[in-house]
Scaffold this motif. Structure first.
Motif, PDB file in Angstrom:
ATOM      1  N   MET A   1       0.833  -1.187   0.000  1.00 35.15           N
ATOM      2  CA  MET A   1       0.000   0.000   0.000  1.00 35.15           C
ATOM      3  C   MET A   1       0.869   1.238   0.000  1.00 35.15           C
ATOM      4  N   ASN A   2       0.493   2.159  -0.829  1.00 43.74           N
ATOM      5  CA  ASN A   2       1.237   3.405  -0.840  1.00 43.74           C
ATOM      6  C   ASN A   2       0.521   4.441   0.025  1.00 43.74           C
ATOM      7  N   LEU A   3       1.111   5.577   0.142  1.00 42.85           N
ATOM      8  CA  LEU A   3       0.585   6.642   1.017  1.00 42.85           C
ATOM      9  C   LEU A   3      -0.782   7.125   0.558  1.00 42.85           C
ATOM     10  N   GLY A   4      -1.054   7.170  -0.715  1.00 42.71           N
ATOM     11  CA  GLY A   4      -2.345   7.623  -1.231  1.00 42.71           C
ATOM     12  C   GLY A   4      -3.475   6.694  -0.817  1.00 42.71           C
ATOM     13  N   LEU A   7      -4.223   7.154   2.919  1.00 38.29           N
ATOM     14  CA  LEU A   7      -4.989   8.381   3.149  1.00 38.29           C
ATOM     15  C   LEU A   7      -6.446   8.204   2.744  1.00 38.29           C
ATOM     16  N   LEU A   8      -6.693   7.493   1.628  1.00 38.79           N
ATOM     17  CA  LEU A   8      -8.080   7.217   1.221  1.00 38.79           C
ATOM     18  C   LEU A   8      -8.815   6.360   2.257  1.00 38.79           C
ATOM     19  N   ILE A   9      -8.137   5.365   2.819  1.00 40.02           N
ATOM     20  CA  ILE A   9      -8.741   4.513   3.850  1.00 40.02           C
ATOM     21  C   ILE A   9      -9.049   5.343   5.100  1.00 40.02           C
TER      22      ILE A   9
END
Length: 199
Positions: A1-4, A7-9
């Motif tokens: 998982m990347n940072l984006g 943040l969405l989660i």
């Protein structure tokens, strides 16, 4: 998982939290309104039953066994309430306030024989769904020309005021402790008893 994705989660969890809080708040508001409505309907029923009980008694202790044609022969204002004359022991046979014992009749039904015996009478009424209601009766003379005006002398008209209190009558933001006898949030029903002196 990347940072984006993280943040969405997190944003989705925050939105879900807000939705859950607003739904819970809506349920709490609706439940409060339902309980207040149920308390009011139950209180109306209790007050009407109390008025019906009082109305089945005699107008005055002087009229229980004889007819009266002169209002000065009625119980004076200062003595409205249970009789305390020798041989009559109404005030001590009914402990006030009466507890909500559902297995036996209220003592007032068997001990009180006229309307003004109920002046300052107190009882508790128990409801399975809402708990305990406090009931207070007030009886006083009113003017025959205007039953909304209190009379300073005995008349052929007596007014009954039944006050019912319950914690659910208090608004949620009242912030005060509940007192069953002094609380300012209550429901009242009243009726006028007329002594028919012309037979």
């Amino acid at each position: 998982m990347n940072l984006g994705q993280v943040l969405l989660i997190i944003a989705a969890l925050v939105i879900l939290s807000f939705i859950t809080l607003s739904v819970n708040s809506m349920f709490l508001t609706k439940t409060t309104a339902i309980l207040q409505s149920e308390a009011h309907l139950t209180a109306i029923s209790i007050a009407q039953s109390m008025i019906d009980e009082i109305m089945t008694t005699g107008y005055d202790s002087a009229t229980v066994s004889t007819k009266i044609y002169d209002s000065t022969k009625f119980t004076p204002l200062s003595r409205l309430g249970p009789e305390t004359s020798p041989g009559v022991n109404e005030i001590t046979t009914v402990t006030l306030p009466e507890s909500p014992d559902t297995s036996v009749q209220y003592k007032s039904v068997t001990k009180y024989n006229d309307v003004d015996d109920y002046n300052n009478y107190r009882r508790f009424y128990y409801s399975r769904s809402l708990g305990t209601f406090a009931v207070v009766d007030t009886v006083f003379y009113v003017r025959e020309a205007d039953p909304n005006q209190t009379s300073s002398t005995p008349t052929f008209f007596k007014k009954i005021v039944v006050t019912v209190r319950h914690p659910n009558f208090m608004p949620p933001d009242a912030g005060r402790s509940y007192n069953p006898w002094q609380n300012r949030y209550y429901l009242q029903l009243s009726d006028v008893v007329v002594y028919r002196r012309y037979f």
